[in-house]
Design a protein around this motif. Structure first.
Motif, PDB file in Angstrom:
ATOM      1  N   ILE A  75       0.653  -0.933  -0.208  1.00  0.00           N
ATOM      2  CA  ILE A  75       0.242   0.048  -0.513  1.00  0.00           C
ATOM      3  C   ILE A  75       0.376   1.182   0.375  1.00  0.00           C
ATOM      4  O   ILE A  75       0.445   2.605  -0.757  1.00  0.00           O
ATOM      5  N   ARG A  76       1.804   1.113   0.611  1.00  0.00           N
ATOM      6  CA  ARG A  76       2.928   2.390   0.977  1.00  0.00           C
ATOM      7  C   ARG A  76       3.719   2.641  -0.818  1.00  0.00           C
ATOM      8  O   ARG A  76       3.705   4.223  -1.052  1.00  0.00           O
ATOM      9  N   GLN A  77       4.170   1.632  -0.659  1.00  0.00           N
ATOM     10  CA  GLN A  77       4.916   1.740  -2.517  1.00  0.00           C
ATOM     11  C   GLN A  77       3.341   2.344  -3.661  1.00  0.00           C
ATOM     12  O   GLN A  77       3.649   3.428  -4.031  1.00  0.00           O
ATOM     13  N   ALA A  78       2.530   1.656  -3.269  1.00  0.00           N
ATOM     14  CA  ALA A  78       1.515   2.442  -4.341  1.00  0.00           C
ATOM     15  C   ALA A  78       1.051   4.153  -3.796  1.00  0.00           C
ATOM     16  O   ALA A  78       0.884   4.562  -4.977  1.00  0.00           O
ATOM     17  N   MET A  79       1.032   3.891  -2.637  1.00  0.00           N
ATOM     18  CA  MET A  79       0.644   5.867  -2.866  1.00  0.00           C
ATOM     19  C   MET A  79       2.308   6.251  -2.670  1.00  0.00           C
ATOM     20  O   MET A  79       1.782   7.631  -3.485  1.00  0.00           O
ATOM     21  N   ALA A  80       3.231   6.359  -2.949  1.00  0.00           N
ATOM     22  CA  ALA A  80       4.272   6.611  -3.414  1.00  0.00           C
ATOM     23  C   ALA A  80       4.204   7.218  -4.381  1.00  0.00           C
ATOM     24  O   ALA A  80       4.644   7.954  -4.875  1.00  0.00           O
ATOM     25  N   ASP A  81       3.817   6.374  -5.609  1.00  0.00           N
ATOM     26  CA  ASP A  81       3.858   6.043  -7.017  1.00  0.00           C
ATOM     27  C   ASP A  81       2.567   7.512  -7.708  1.00  0.00           C
ATOM     28  O   ASP A  81       2.158   7.860  -8.529  1.00  0.00           O
ATOM     29  N   VAL A  82       1.892   7.746  -6.732  1.00  0.00           N
ATOM     30  CA  VAL A  82       0.648   7.615  -7.453  1.00  0.00           C
ATOM     31  C   VAL A  82       0.987   9.808  -7.058  1.00  0.00           C
ATOM     32  O   VAL A  82       0.573  10.383  -8.030  1.00  0.00           O
ATOM     33  N   THR A  83       2.467  10.185  -6.664  1.00  0.00           N
ATOM     34  CA  THR A  83       2.847  11.206  -6.417  1.00  0.00           C
ATOM     35  C   THR A  83       3.821  11.060  -7.899  1.00  0.00           C
ATOM     36  O   THR A  83       4.521  12.312  -8.215  1.00  0.00           O
ATOM     37  N   VAL A  84       4.129   9.851  -8.261  1.00  0.00           N
ATOM     38  CA  VAL A  84       5.623  10.254  -9.884  1.00  0.00           C
ATOM     39  C   VAL A  84       5.141   9.835 -10.217  1.00  0.00           C
ATOM     40  O   VAL A  84       5.301  10.374 -12.228  1.00  0.00           O
ATOM     41  N   THR A  85       3.892   8.725 -10.537  1.00  0.00           N
ATOM     42  CA  THR A  85       2.605   8.716 -12.348  1.00  0.00           C
ATOM     43  C   THR A  85       1.316   8.896 -11.848  1.00  0.00           C
ATOM     44  O   THR A  85       0.351   8.633 -12.956  1.00  0.00           O
ATOM     45  N   GLY A  86       0.555   9.247 -10.480  1.00  0.00           N
ATOM     46  CA  GLY A  86      -0.814   9.221 -10.977  1.00  0.00           C
ATOM     47  C   GLY A  86      -0.849  10.239 -10.261  1.00  0.00           C
ATOM     48  O   GLY A  86      -0.766  11.295 -11.052  1.00  0.00           O
ATOM     49  N   THR A  87      -2.404  10.323  -9.964  1.00  0.00           N
ATOM     50  CA  THR A  87      -3.279  11.113  -9.805  1.00  0.00           C
ATOM     51  C   THR A  87      -2.748  12.756  -8.737  1.00  0.00           C
ATOM     52  O   THR A  87      -3.276  13.653  -8.951  1.00  0.00           O
ATOM     53  N   ALA A  88      -1.844  12.363  -8.711  1.00  0.00           N
ATOM     54  CA  ALA A  88      -0.944  13.992  -7.599  1.00  0.00           C
ATOM     55  C   ALA A  88       0.630  14.105  -8.398  1.00  0.00           C
ATOM     56  O   ALA A  88       1.509  14.982  -8.157  1.00  0.00           O
ATOM     57  N   VAL A  89       0.598  13.770  -9.940  1.00  0.00           N
ATOM     58  CA  VAL A  89       1.787  13.819  -9.765  1.00  0.00           C
ATOM     59  C   VAL A  89       1.897  15.267 -10.518  1.00  0.00           C
ATOM     60  O   VAL A  89       3.411  16.031 -10.344  1.00  0.00           O
ATOM     61  N   GLN A  90       1.150  16.151 -10.896  1.00  0.00           N
ATOM     62  CA  GLN A  90       1.341  17.958 -11.375  1.00  0.00           C
ATOM     63  C   GLN A  90       1.622  18.141 -10.069  1.00  0.00           C
ATOM     64  O   GLN A  90       2.986  18.687 -10.229  1.00  0.00           O
ATOM     65  N   ALA A  91       0.713  18.165  -8.624  1.00  0.00           N
ATOM     66  CA  ALA A  91       1.552  18.651  -7.526  1.00  0.00           C
ATOM     67  C   ALA A  91       2.736  18.340  -6.953  1.00  0.00           C
ATOM     68  O   ALA A  91       3.727  19.650  -6.113  1.00  0.00           O
ATOM     69  N   PHE A  92       3.606  16.928  -7.202  1.00  0.00           N
ATOM     70  CA  PHE A  92       4.591  16.607  -6.762  1.00  0.00           C
ATOM     71  C   PHE A  92       5.976  16.763  -7.967  1.00  0.00           C
ATOM     72  O   PHE A  92       6.976  16.037  -7.299  1.00  0.00           O
ATOM     73  N   ARG A  93       5.490  16.699  -9.086  1.00  0.00           N
ATOM     74  CA  ARG A  93       6.436  17.663 -10.021  1.00  0.00           C
ATOM     75  C   ARG A  93       8.075  17.654  -9.901  1.00  0.00           C
ATOM     76  O   ARG A  93       7.483  18.994  -9.045  1.00  0.00           O
ATOM     77  N   ASP A  94       9.024  17.501  -9.733  1.00  0.00           N
ATOM     78  CA  ASP A  94      10.476  17.655  -9.912  1.00  0.00           C
ATOM     79  C   ASP A  94      10.505  18.329  -8.109  1.00  0.00           C
ATOM     80  O   ASP A  94      11.265  18.636  -7.701  1.00  0.00           O
ATOM     81  N   ALA A  95       9.714  17.482  -7.185  1.00  0.00           N
ATOM     82  CA  ALA A  95       9.891  17.202  -5.864  1.00  0.00           C
ATOM     83  C   ALA A  95      11.532  16.580  -5.491  1.00  0.00           C
ATOM     84  O   ALA A  95      11.460  15.863  -5.899  1.00  0.00           O
ATOM     85  N   PRO A  96      12.035  17.440  -4.255  1.00  0.00           N
ATOM     86  CA  PRO A  96      13.785  17.222  -4.408  1.00  0.00           C
ATOM     87  C   PRO A  96      13.705  16.091  -3.373  1.00  0.00           C
ATOM     88  O   PRO A  96      14.832  15.477  -2.805  1.00  0.00           O
TER      89      PRO A  96
END
Length: 632
Positions: A515-536
């Protein structure tokens, strides 16, 4: 013929009269002596106490209230000294004339007069009563040169409460106010009347209320000799007051203000928690209000402005407002699917993005939710039809039993008062909620709505944040707390408020990691990708969009819907992804899509917490069609 009296008879009568008189005098003196004995010996203690009471006044010494600081030592509630104009009624012949004369020197408003009259009834005759507070230096100077005209009038220094961070702490720290009849009744019921003699203020909300006993301290005593006019002559003895304890919080006021700034002028809440301890890092609710308005009595106009505002600034949305969680519920449902054995991590489905229930077709338009879908992808891309089917397979009772372990639908027990229970629906809940037999029946269509965080579901931001923290730490449900240490203001001794585990949920670590890994990918390729693009840094999360009313098959168009009926935007997240030190829940009330409105708030909060980056004004809305595609 003259009658002669016998001298012997007259002498006998005289002796009788003399004896009666002697007996009468003896009895009177005996009664007097008996009365003297009764008063001087038998009732000595009583009348001695009465006499001493007339000669000696026992005055309370009000303790200094403890201060409140955040985790970094920033003052959130403090005491400061101000000069007040006070009147001793025992030394003033005409109160009204004196007040009128003082009103020609400094401004004395009608509210000052009303407060003075109220305090006069509550104060002993020989104690001074404030008629004006917060005197300026100029006002003090004008009064000082004229004090000779006003016997019984004096300028004194008094301590007042202040909240330096203003609205940022209103819903957490709370505020104090004057003791009213209801407060006095509670004090008497607790048997604490003696400790509140002389006290004018008490905690009304927030930590000021829940930690009132720690903050108040112990009242001292002064014995003062007074004259017949009630004026103090000399101090006979003094037992000093013990100041209240100080509070140090887990709260980071910088993070709190960063969350408020990220929300901007929108209605919403941000709750951030340390997963390992349950310590609350931020508890923001917007809009807010200035707690300093309530300390000395808020005006009618100010109260109406707050209570009648359509934005409801007095409402603590972080703790009290409950909303459908939307798709932020899916990670928990997915975890239940794995724990129950109804789903496997690698299991894939080719359901064409379609779920049919009693003839009703539910279609998921997202292409990534239509072919070869596994659990990981359903979280990353927020696939509704997968969770319709999963909820149907699980059943409502299994869902309610599992979610209840995470604290949904019940108070978390946080040490800030005013928390709502929310709603975790179940057949038993529905039977207790509705009266008619038809309404009490649970229907299968309600179960599938619950599976995507809609239907009767209603959770508070604190419940979602604490539920996420429990998932991240492997199943340890903590009672969230805002106070980390109670500090003795005299000795400096620090007493740790220990993290309080409520329950241990037996979870398979492999399932939690999935579950944690899937939620991590939400910010990489999922529904939150716009908000977290280029996060360091790495992070994880889940967006959510909660409907306020049913669309009945129509396409959602925010521009055509009244603002108060638009969807609520959610985001739950954590960072860093590999070792989370912060878990949060973001709500933007009527904000639309979670990926568009709530996720950017989380990004700015993480940026501040991990990088110390300043918070900018809320970003402009992106392409609503793209946001809908990502979210729905």
């Amino acid at each position: 013929m003259t009658e002669f009296r016998s001298p012997e008879a007259e002498l006998a009568a005289f002796r009788r009269r003399l004896l009666v008189a002697a007996l009468f005098v003896t009895v009177c003196f005996g009664l007097l002596a008996a009365r003297f004995y009764y008063l001087q010996v038998v009732r000595f203690d009583y009348f001695h106490a009465r006499a001493e009471g007339n000669r000696i006044a026992v005055l309370p010494v009000v303790p200094n209230r403890g201060v409140i600081v955040d985790r970094n030592g920033t003052l959130l509630a403090r005491n400061y000294s101000v000069l007040t104009l006070e009147i001793n009624p025992a030394r003033v012949r005409n109160l009204d004339a004196t007040i009128d004369a003082l009103g020609e020197i400094v401004t004395i408003e009608e509210r000052d007069r009303r407060r003075f009259r109220r305090l006069l009834l509550e104060t002993k005759y020989f104690e001074s009563v404030p008629i004006r507070t917060h005197l300026t230096d100029e006002e003090v100077a004008r009064i000082a040169v004229r004090l000779y005209r006003f016997p019984g009038v004096e300028v004194q220094a008094r301590l007042f409460r202040d909240y330096p961070e203003g609205a940022s702490t209103a819903h957490v720290v709370g505020y104090i106010g004057r003791i009213n009849e209801r407060d006095q009744q509670r004090i008497e019921e607790r048997g604490e009347t003696a400790n509140y003699r002389g006290s004018e203020y008490i905690g009304k909300s927030g930590l000021e209320l829940s930690y009132q006993r720690e903050l108040h301290g112990t009242t001292g005593i002064e014995q003062v000799e007074i004259n017949a006019g009630g004026r103090a002559v000399r101090l006979m003895s003094r037992t000093p007051a013990i100041p209240g304890n100080d509070l140090q919080l887990t709260l980071d006021i910088g993070l709190q203000q960063a969350a408020e700034a990220a929300l901007g002028n929108r209605r919403g809440a941000v709750v951030a928690i340390e997963p390992a301890t349950g310590g609350v890092l931020a508890l923001a609710s917007t809009p807010s209000f200035d707690p300093n308005l309530f300390i000395d009595g808020i005006s009618v106009a100010e109260w109406r402005a707050l209570s009648d505002s359509p934005e409801h600034p007095l409402l603590n949305r972080a703790l009290y407002s409950a909303y459908p969680p939307g798709s932020t519920y899916k990670p928990f449902i997915a975890l239940l699917g794995l724990e129950s054995g109804k789903r496997q991590i690698e299991q894939r489905f080719n359901n064409q993005g379609l779920f049919t229930f009693v003839g009703q077709r539910y279609v998921d338009r997202k292409s990534r939710c239509q072919h070869n879908v596994d659990l990981h992808g359903t979280i990353v891309h927020s696939c509704n039809t997968y969770y319709y089917q999963l909820a149907h397979d699980l059943g409502i009772q299994a869902i309610a039993d599992f979610m209840g372990q995470f604290g949904f639908g019940q108070r978390t027990g946080i040490d800030v008062p005013g928390e709502a229970t929310g709603v975790l629906p179940s057949p038993a809940w529905k039977r207790s909620r509705f009266s008619s037999r038809e309404q009490q029946q649970w229907y299968g269509g309600e179960t599938i709505s619950v599976g995507i965080g809609q239907g009767y579901n209603a959770f508070t931001p604190i419940q979602l944040a604490n539920g996420l923290a429990t998932l991240l730490n492997g199943g340890n449900l903590f009672r969230p707390h805002v106070v980390s240490h109670i500090v003795d203001s005299v000795t400096g001794e620090r007493r740790l408020v220990e993290p309080e585990p409520i329950a241990r949920i037996p979870l398979n670590p492999r399932h939690v990691d999935a579950i944690r890994q899937a939620m991590a990918d939400v910010t990489v390729t999922g529904t939150a990708v716009q908000a977290f693009r280029d996060a360091p840094y790495t992070s994880g999360g889940k967006t959510g969009t909660a409907q306020v009313f049913s669309l009945r098959g129509q396409r959602y168009d925010a521009d055509k819907i009244p603002e108060h009926l638009r969807d609520h935007a959610w985001y739950i997240g954590f960072a860093p992804a590999e070792n989370p030190t912060i878990a949060l829940a973001v709500l933007v009330e009527n904000g639309g899509f979670g990926g568009q409105s709530a996720a950017p708030v989380a990004r700015q909060v993480f940026d501040y917490y991990l990088l110390g980056a300043p918070v900018e004004a809320p970003a402009q809305e992106g392409d609503p069609l793209l946001a809908e595609e990502l979210e729905r």
